[in-house]
Design a protein around this motif. Structure first.
Motif, PDB file in Angstrom:
ATOM      1  N   MET A 107       0.811  -1.214   0.000  1.00 19.06           N
ATOM      2  CA  MET A 107       0.000   0.000   0.000  1.00 19.06           C
ATOM      3  C   MET A 107       0.847   1.269   0.000  1.00 19.06           C
ATOM      4  O   MET A 107       0.341   2.355  -0.294  1.00 19.06           O
ATOM      5  CB  MET A 107      -0.947   0.007   1.207  1.00 19.06           C
ATOM      6  N   ASP A 108       2.138   1.133   0.305  1.00 16.86           N
ATOM      7  CA  ASP A 108       3.019   2.301   0.220  1.00 16.86           C
ATOM      8  C   ASP A 108       3.147   2.791  -1.224  1.00 16.86           C
ATOM      9  O   ASP A 108       3.569   3.932  -1.456  1.00 16.86           O
ATOM     10  CB  ASP A 108       4.403   1.964   0.782  1.00 16.86           C
ATOM     11  N   LEU A 109       2.805   1.935  -2.171  1.00 20.50           N
ATOM     12  CA  LEU A 109       2.834   2.340  -3.579  1.00 20.50           C
ATOM     13  C   LEU A 109       1.619   3.191  -3.941  1.00 20.50           C
ATOM     14  O   LEU A 109       1.487   3.623  -5.087  1.00 20.50           O
ATOM     15  CB  LEU A 109       2.888   1.105  -4.485  1.00 20.50           C
ATOM     16  N   TRP A 110       0.750   3.414  -2.968  1.00 20.64           N
ATOM     17  CA  TRP A 110      -0.416   4.287  -3.169  1.00 20.64           C
ATOM     18  C   TRP A 110      -0.252   5.601  -2.388  1.00 20.64           C
ATOM     19  O   TRP A 110      -1.189   6.363  -2.254  1.00 20.64           O
ATOM     20  CB  TRP A 110      -1.689   3.564  -2.721  1.00 20.64           C
ATOM     21  N   ASP A 111       0.956   5.876  -1.897  1.00 19.92           N
ATOM     22  CA  ASP A 111       1.221   7.094  -1.132  1.00 19.92           C
ATOM     23  C   ASP A 111       1.221   8.300  -2.074  1.00 19.92           C
ATOM     24  O   ASP A 111       2.035   8.361  -3.003  1.00 19.92           O
ATOM     25  CB  ASP A 111       2.582   6.971  -0.432  1.00 19.92           C
ATOM     26  N   PRO A 112       0.332   9.280  -1.868  1.00 19.93           N
ATOM     27  CA  PRO A 112       0.262  10.454  -2.762  1.00 19.93           C
ATOM     28  C   PRO A 112       1.573  11.229  -2.843  1.00 19.93           C
ATOM     29  O   PRO A 112       1.837  11.898  -3.849  1.00 19.93           O
ATOM     30  CB  PRO A 112      -0.845  11.313  -2.132  1.00 19.93           C
ATOM     31  N   ARG A 113       2.405  11.139  -1.801  1.00 19.85           N
ATOM     32  CA  ARG A 113       3.680  11.860  -1.821  1.00 19.85           C
ATOM     33  C   ARG A 113       4.645  11.282  -2.858  1.00 19.85           C
ATOM     34  O   ARG A 113       5.647  11.916  -3.205  1.00 19.85           O
ATOM     35  CB  ARG A 113       4.322  11.817  -0.432  1.00 19.85           C
ATOM     36  N   LEU A 114       4.342  10.087  -3.351  1.00 20.33           N
ATOM     37  CA  LEU A 114       5.200   9.442  -4.354  1.00 20.33           C
ATOM     38  C   LEU A 114       4.665   9.642  -5.771  1.00 20.33           C
ATOM     39  O   LEU A 114       5.042   8.906  -6.689  1.00 20.33           O
ATOM     40  CB  LEU A 114       5.316   7.941  -4.058  1.00 20.33           C
ATOM     41  N   SER A 115       3.815  10.625  -5.944  1.00 13.30           N
ATOM     42  CA  SER A 115       3.247  10.881  -7.269  1.00 13.30           C
ATOM     43  C   SER A 115       4.350  11.125  -8.301  1.00 13.30           C
ATOM     44  O   SER A 115       5.230  11.970  -8.102  1.00 13.30           O
ATOM     45  CB  SER A 115       2.323  12.105  -7.214  1.00 13.30           C
ATOM     46  N   GLY A 116       4.313  10.362  -9.372  1.00 14.53           N
ATOM     47  CA  GLY A 116       5.320  10.481 -10.427  1.00 14.53           C
ATOM     48  C   GLY A 116       6.642   9.823 -10.098  1.00 14.53           C
ATOM     49  O   GLY A 116       7.601   9.938 -10.869  1.00 14.53           O
ATOM     50  N   GLU A 117       6.706   9.122  -8.965  1.00 15.10           N
ATOM     51  CA  GLU A 117       7.962   8.509  -8.525  1.00 15.10           C
ATOM     52  C   GLU A 117       7.882   6.981  -8.492  1.00 15.10           C
ATOM     53  O   GLU A 117       8.809   6.325  -8.036  1.00 15.10           O
ATOM     54  CB  GLU A 117       8.314   9.006  -7.113  1.00 15.10           C
ATOM     55  N   ILE A 118       6.775   6.413  -8.985  1.00 15.43           N
ATOM     56  CA  ILE A 118       6.536   4.970  -8.859  1.00 15.43           C
ATOM     57  C   ILE A 118       6.683   4.289 -10.214  1.00 15.43           C
ATOM     58  O   ILE A 118       6.109   4.732 -11.211  1.00 15.43           O
ATOM     59  CB  ILE A 118       5.122   4.699  -8.298  1.00 15.43           C
ATOM     60  N   LEU A 119       7.440   3.206 -10.237  1.00 19.40           N
ATOM     61  CA  LEU A 119       7.575   2.370 -11.430  1.00 19.40           C
ATOM     62  C   LEU A 119       6.889   1.034 -11.153  1.00 19.40           C
ATOM     63  O   LEU A 119       7.257   0.327 -10.218  1.00 19.40           O
ATOM     64  CB  LEU A 119       9.049   2.138 -11.769  1.00 19.40           C
ATOM     65  N   MET A 120       5.891   0.711 -11.957  1.00 16.35           N
ATOM     66  CA  MET A 120       5.169  -0.555 -11.808  1.00 16.35           C
ATOM     67  C   MET A 120       5.568  -1.518 -12.921  1.00 16.35           C
ATOM     68  O   MET A 120       5.917  -1.097 -14.028  1.00 16.35           O
ATOM     69  CB  MET A 120       3.658  -0.310 -11.856  1.00 16.35           C
ATOM     70  N   GLN A 121       5.479  -2.806 -12.626  1.00 16.36           N
ATOM     71  CA  GLN A 121       5.767  -3.813 -13.638  1.00 16.36           C
ATOM     72  C   GLN A 121       4.642  -3.854 -14.671  1.00 16.36           C
ATOM     73  O   GLN A 121       3.463  -3.886 -14.319  1.00 16.36           O
ATOM     74  CB  GLN A 121       5.912  -5.194 -13.002  1.00 16.36           C
TER      75      GLN A 121
END
Length: 640
Positions: A440-454
């Motif tokens: 669920m840390d991959l849903w943290d709004p502070r990481l907007s534009g910083e997440i790479l998903m498979q």
């Protein structure tokens, strides 16, 4: 005057812009071929190591040899057939000629994937095993129309009366053709040859569908390595090819320019004799080249098809998934010749085994695909009496394998790993975000534009199913719908859905977190040394996918005993250790694990404690209907 200068400036600017647009990618590749670092984002210094590796790599050299040989032979054959066909078509009346040209144009307008599948099915229907000869026949087939198209305009410009005049003067039909017609159409013939050579050299799709075991061209080899990323030695190879072609063009242009300057000048007897000598040398070189081509074709045919089947082993494996020296050692110890072939995905491998066009002896699929192959009766039971080193495989992995091979009858674990979250500690600190420990840390709004998903259906849904408390093998439409909605909620935060690019983006500090396979960690940690940040890997607390790639033997294998010798050889601790050090994916071989340096043994990203894997699951084959449901829901996520 000013307008003229301005016009000249824009003309020059446009020319420079076009040249940069065309050649900047090539120059970038050439620079990277001399880069000590494997990273495409960092310059580590000048080196020629990648060129040395290129020439030492048997797979690259074999692929280069096959590529050039197939291109030359197919272009030569297509040129002869196409020229003869063009002459025949040109002699037709208008209506039949137009119909013939229309039919000729269909293969060029047709989709290559349709042509490739059609040719593959035709070969299988006639019982022709896929291999070098089927690639060659396929390339000749799709090159002939291009030759016809190149020769026809020249034939239209040629007067038939010159041919008839030659006949009237006593020349036979063959002599008249070679002395009168062929010189007139030679530019078209040469253009057709070069076009056919280029088309063959560049082809991937048709080659992919019609190649057999152990046959790779440069295009199929590079494609098969995408899963692990293209090696710098490929940059070196591409640079060598580019420089060679450039040199040939310069030599050709220089020669043409030199000949042009000498035109119109009277020739002395000595010059005439010199020209005759040069012409004789050219003819001699042509005959010599033809001899070597025939010898090369004969050697290739013998190498691929003439060796006795009982002394061979056809291996089908992922790209970059074994130390090449291990193959050489196996051949030296057993006297068995290994024909080694590559695939990129399980989904690519499965139809090849199912169709039976190529009888592979041993294959290395992933867990869920092994289950599918077992259910569809595609695998043979392994005789473990022939694999005494099976005792070296940790019983824990044999137990885990029962999720897809319930009785441990069909598979032997080769590598394993997990899916987790890779994060940049420095970047997270700058964003004020704690290191992740949950999906669920991959849903943290502070990481907007910083997440790479498979960019993978099962892996993406796993990231959503596990925090919802569901199994990653869920078949419940309601649970999958919830997971889909969760992924759609996350999408605005995601920088990109990628696969291999996770590595380069994280090394280049382009993202803070990314979903990645544990086997990449040793490679990433090596490249990140000396940087002002650390890349860390964590298995989320909700659990993850524990994947296992295993060796299996297809039911139509012709050399089952050789396959079992291969599996036993790879289960030897010293061999398993060498493979681990090369591919960096965790080994299930406890003997090999004991031989590793303590530092590697304690690397929890590669060898996590079993306590952290209590909630880990192995992917299972869910059936075609559920697979279709997953794919449909994934399309909705991507298109939302």
């Amino acid at each position: 005057m000013n307008d003229s200068k301005l016009k000249r400036f824009f003309q020059d600017f446009y020319l420079v812009f076009v040249l940069i647009f065309l050649y900047a990618p090539i120059l970038t590749m050439m620079v990277l071929s001399f880069n000590t670092s494997k990273s495409r984002t960092d310059w580590g210094g000048f080196t020629l190591d990648w060129y040395a590796q290129m020439f030492e790599s048997s797979s690259i050299m074999d692929a280069l040899y096959n590529t050039l040989l197939i291109a030359f032979i197919s272009a030569l054959a297509a040129t002869i057939l196409g020229t003869v066909a063009a002459i025949g078509i040109s002699s037709m009346k208008k209506t039949p000629r137009n119909i013939a040209m229309g039919i000729n144009n269909i293969p060029m307008l047709n989709s290559e994937i349709v042509t490739g599948i059609s040719l593959m099915l035709a070969f299988l229907a006639f019982g022709i095993s896929l291999g070098f000869k089927t690639i060659l026949l396929s390339h000749i087939t799709f090159c002939v129309p291009y030759v016809i198209l190149s020769v026809m305009p020249k034939l239209k410009q040629t007067s038939r009366y010159t041919y008839e005049a030659a006949m009237d003067l006593g020349a036979g039909p063959v002599e008249a053709f070679f002395r009168v017609v062929l010189p007139d159409i030679m530019p078209g013939v040469l253009s057709g040859f070069l076009l056919a050579f280029t088309m063959s050299l560049d082809d991937f799709i048709i080659t992919h569908f019609t190649r057999g075991a152990g046959i790779n061209t440069l295009s199929t080899l590079i494609y098969s390595e995408v899963r692990r990323g293209i090696k710098p030695s490929m940059y070196a190879l591409s640079t060598v090819i580019f420089v060679t072609v450039l040199a040939l063009l310069l030599i050709t242009n220089f020669s043409s320019e030199k000949q042009g300057k000498s035109r119109g000048l009277p020739l002395t007897e000595a010059e005439k004799a010199k020209r005759r000598h040069v012409e004789n040398v050219r003819k001699g070189l042509l005959v010599t080249a033809s001899f070597f081509v025939v010898a090369a074709v004969s050697f290739t045919t013998y190498r691929h098809f003439a060796s006795p089947a009982s002394n061979e082993l056809y291996v089908y494996n992922w790209g970059e998934y074994i130390d090449e020296s291990v193959i050489q050692d196996f051949e030296a110890e057993t006297g068995i010749h290994v024909v080694y072939d590559l695939f990129e995905t399980n989904e690519e491998m499965y139809p090849v085994i199912e169709a039976g066009g190529v009888a592979y002896d041993v294959v290395c699929p992933s867990d869920y695909m092994i289950q599918k192959m077992v259910e569809n009766d595609l695998l043979a039971e392994i005789d473990f009496d022939n694999i005494p080193n099976i005792d070296q495989i940790d019983p824990e992995y044999m137990e885990r394998s029962k999720a897809f091979d319930p009785e441990n009858k069909y598979s032997v674990p080769y590598t394993w790993g997990t899916v987790g979250i890779l994060y940049n500690d420095k970047r997270l600190e700058e964003l004020g975000v704690e290191p992740p420990d949950s999906w669920m840390d991959l849903w943290d709004p502070r990481l907007s534009g910083e997440i790479l998903m498979q960019d993978s259906v099962r892996d993406a849904f796993m990231c959503a199913l596990k925090p919802l408390g569901y199994s990653l093998n869920s078949t419940d439409p309601g649970e999958l719908e919830e997971a889909k909605e969760l992924l759609i909620q996350q999408k605005p935060l995601v920088q990109a859905y990628v696969i291999d690019q996770v590595r380069d983006k994280m090394l280049g500090e382009e993202a803070a977190v990314g979903v990645i396979y544990s086997g990449e960690m040793l490679y990433l940690q090596e490249l990140a040394e000396g940087k002002d940040f650390h890349l860390e890997y964590v298995i989320p607390e909700e659990g993850t996918n524990l994947w296992i790639d295993s060796w299996v033997i297809p039911k139509n294998a012709r050399n089952k005993e050789n396959a079992e010798k291969w599996i036993d050889f790879l289960c030897r601790p010293d061999i398993a250790k060498r493979n681990f050090e090369y591919i960096t994916y965790a080994t299930p071989n406890r003997g090999a694990f004991e031989l590793l340096d303590p530092e590697l043994q304690q690397n929890k990203a590669v060898f996590p404690d079993w306590d952290s894997l209590q909630d880990a699951e192995v992917y299972q084959y869910l059936g075609d209907e559920v697979d279709s449901l997953y794919n449909e829901l994934w399309k909705e996520v991507k298109s939302n």
